[in-house]
Each structure stands twice: as C-alpha cells, then as structure tokens.
Design an enzyme around this catalytic site. Sequence first.
Site, mmCIF file in Angstrom:
data_model
loop_
_atom_site.group_PDB
_atom_site.id
_atom_site.type_symbol
_atom_site.label_atom_id
_atom_site.label_comp_id
_atom_site.label_asym_id
_atom_site.label_seq_id
_atom_site.Cartn_x
_atom_site.Cartn_y
_atom_site.Cartn_z
ATOM 1 N N ARG A 172 44.249 -4.555 3.743
ATOM 2 C CA ARG A 172 44.896 -5.017 4.925
ATOM 3 C C ARG A 172 45.983 -6.441 4.716
ATOM 4 N NH1 ARG A 172 43.362 -0.962 5.271
ATOM 5 N NH2 ARG A 172 42.313 0.183 6.851
ATOM 6 N N SER A 221 42.522 -1.466 15.604
ATOM 7 C CA SER A 221 41.358 -2.277 15.208
ATOM 8 C C SER A 221 41.542 -3.799 15.366
ATOM 9 C CB SER A 221 40.992 -2.102 13.965
ATOM 10 O OG SER A 221 40.512 -0.757 13.709
ATOM 11 N N GLU A 291 42.539 -8.357 12.211
ATOM 12 C CA GLU A 291 43.323 -7.788 11.846
ATOM 13 C C GLU A 291 44.793 -7.699 12.635
ATOM 14 O OE1 GLU A 291 43.711 -2.731 11.094
ATOM 15 O OE2 GLU A 291 42.076 -4.050 10.394
#
Length: 298
Positions: A172, A221, A291
């Site tokens: 990520r 998320s 995130e």
Amino acid sequence: MTIAADTARLRGKLLEHEPMAKYTSWRVGGLADHVFIPADIEDLSLFLHSLPAGEPVYWLGLGSNLLVRDGGIRGTVIATSGALSGLRMTSETEVRVEAGVASAKVARFTVAHGLTGAQFLCGIPGTIGGALAMNAGAFGGETWDIVDSVETIDRHGQLRMRGPADYRISYRRVEGTEDEWFVAAHLRLRKGDIADGKARIRSLLARRGQTQPVQMPNAGSIFKNPPGDHAARLIEACGLKGVCEGDACVSEVHANFIVNRGQARAADIERLIDRVREHVKRAQGVTLELEVRIVGEP
C-alpha cells in the site's frame, strides 16, 4: 489563487467552488477552489503547463480511499474518472489503460479478451490511477504485480515513460518522483480461459458483497493491515463494530470500514477514525496506519 490557464484553448471543463461531496464515495467534503475535468491527456498537459507554479494540485478518481474535510480544498483538483478513459490491447498479452478507468472495468475487459492475472482488480473500488499511486490490492493480488510500465505527467505538463524500477514499491505504498503523477499504465498479463475468468470475477464479487458494506457510502479500508495481523480483527476485538460519531459508523459487516448512514460530515468520519485508532492503540498496543487519505481544510 487565480488560475491563469488559457481556458479558450482547453477542451475540458474548469469548475470553480465545486462541492467535493459530489465526487467522493463517502458523499462528504467541502468546496474545492477549482476542479478540472480534462478532455484527454493532451488537454491535461496544456492545463498543467499553464498553472501557476505554487498552485496545489490534487488528483481524484472515483473518490474512494479519500476523505475531503468540510472546509474543502484550497487548490485545484484534477478529476480523471470518465476523462482519462483509454483502454485497449497493445499486444496479445498487454493492455494500456489510462488513469481514470475504473479498476473493475479493467478486470472485466482483460477477461473478455482472454487474459488472466487482473481479476483481483474487480475488488478495488477506485480507478487505475489511484491503484497505481498506492499499490492497491484485493483478494491476494497487488496492482504493481502486473505493471510493465507507466506513463506519467509532471506539473509542467511533461510526459514520461517509467518502469517499476523507478519506484520504491511496498504494501500500500509507492514512492517516486514528487510532482509527477500517473496518467496510464501498461499491464502485462497471461493468456487465460474466458469462461474461467468470468467465473472467477463472479466469485470475487460475491465474496466482496458478503464481506463488505457495499450498499452504504464508504471509502474502502480505513487502515492498512499491520504485519501478521488484520486491522479489522483488531478493531472488532475492541468491540467497536457499530460505534458511531454522528452518522459515521464502524460497519457491522466489516470493522475496517466506516459507513455514512446518510448525514455524516467529514468531521464525524475523522473523529471516528481517531477514536478507533486511539482505542486499538490503548487496548491492543498496535498503532494502525491510515490507508485512506485525508485532505483539505477542517
């Protein structure tokens, strides 16, 4: 700041004082000074070349993975969804896709052309541009696993071709040149069976529908999974499912999602994010890393 672009030469749309709630998947966010929707990459290049040197630039795809605060954005938002929309085969196993194309559309396109390896993209609720920027992933696959090369643009409108070696890519996270953004990707895939590919996408979408709150406004998320664990497990273990700040609530379906029940403001969502992170840190000893991106003025 006044935009000095020669708007007569632009083919896209330049909007002023635009409500970002129209563009974000949480349906929240204040006014942006400017939103530019380019006609194509050439038009985008012209626009960026004409921007004042100090003008802040923000990129927006489908508005997932993004929280725009209630005070809005001082600067210019480049909206790519529906604008940078090119998607075509360049060889038997390679696809060129522009940054504004929805990741799920790429999954369906590649399967329809007898390719495999990109089905996981159906689980990413954003565009390819956003997926490239954060190495988005789903169902065990990550975006940069299938990237052969990328096309970028800088704030002067200069276009370049780059490869994965030009970036530091991890879970990520993608680090590279500042003030240079993705406008297209060249994906390298494998030959596959069309029927098997379609069945795989159906299976993944069914799984997503059962495990994520897809029927309510959300941004995907909230937190990255810490090494060897899952953010959702940590949040659920703290008894935080269903906890709310105003109309912003931790999803009962998936604890790493925050949903807007209808009238949430960005401030409600941000307070809930902070509350969850603080509670997990106190109870579990783990500091969750965001995130979702948070931008704009309070």
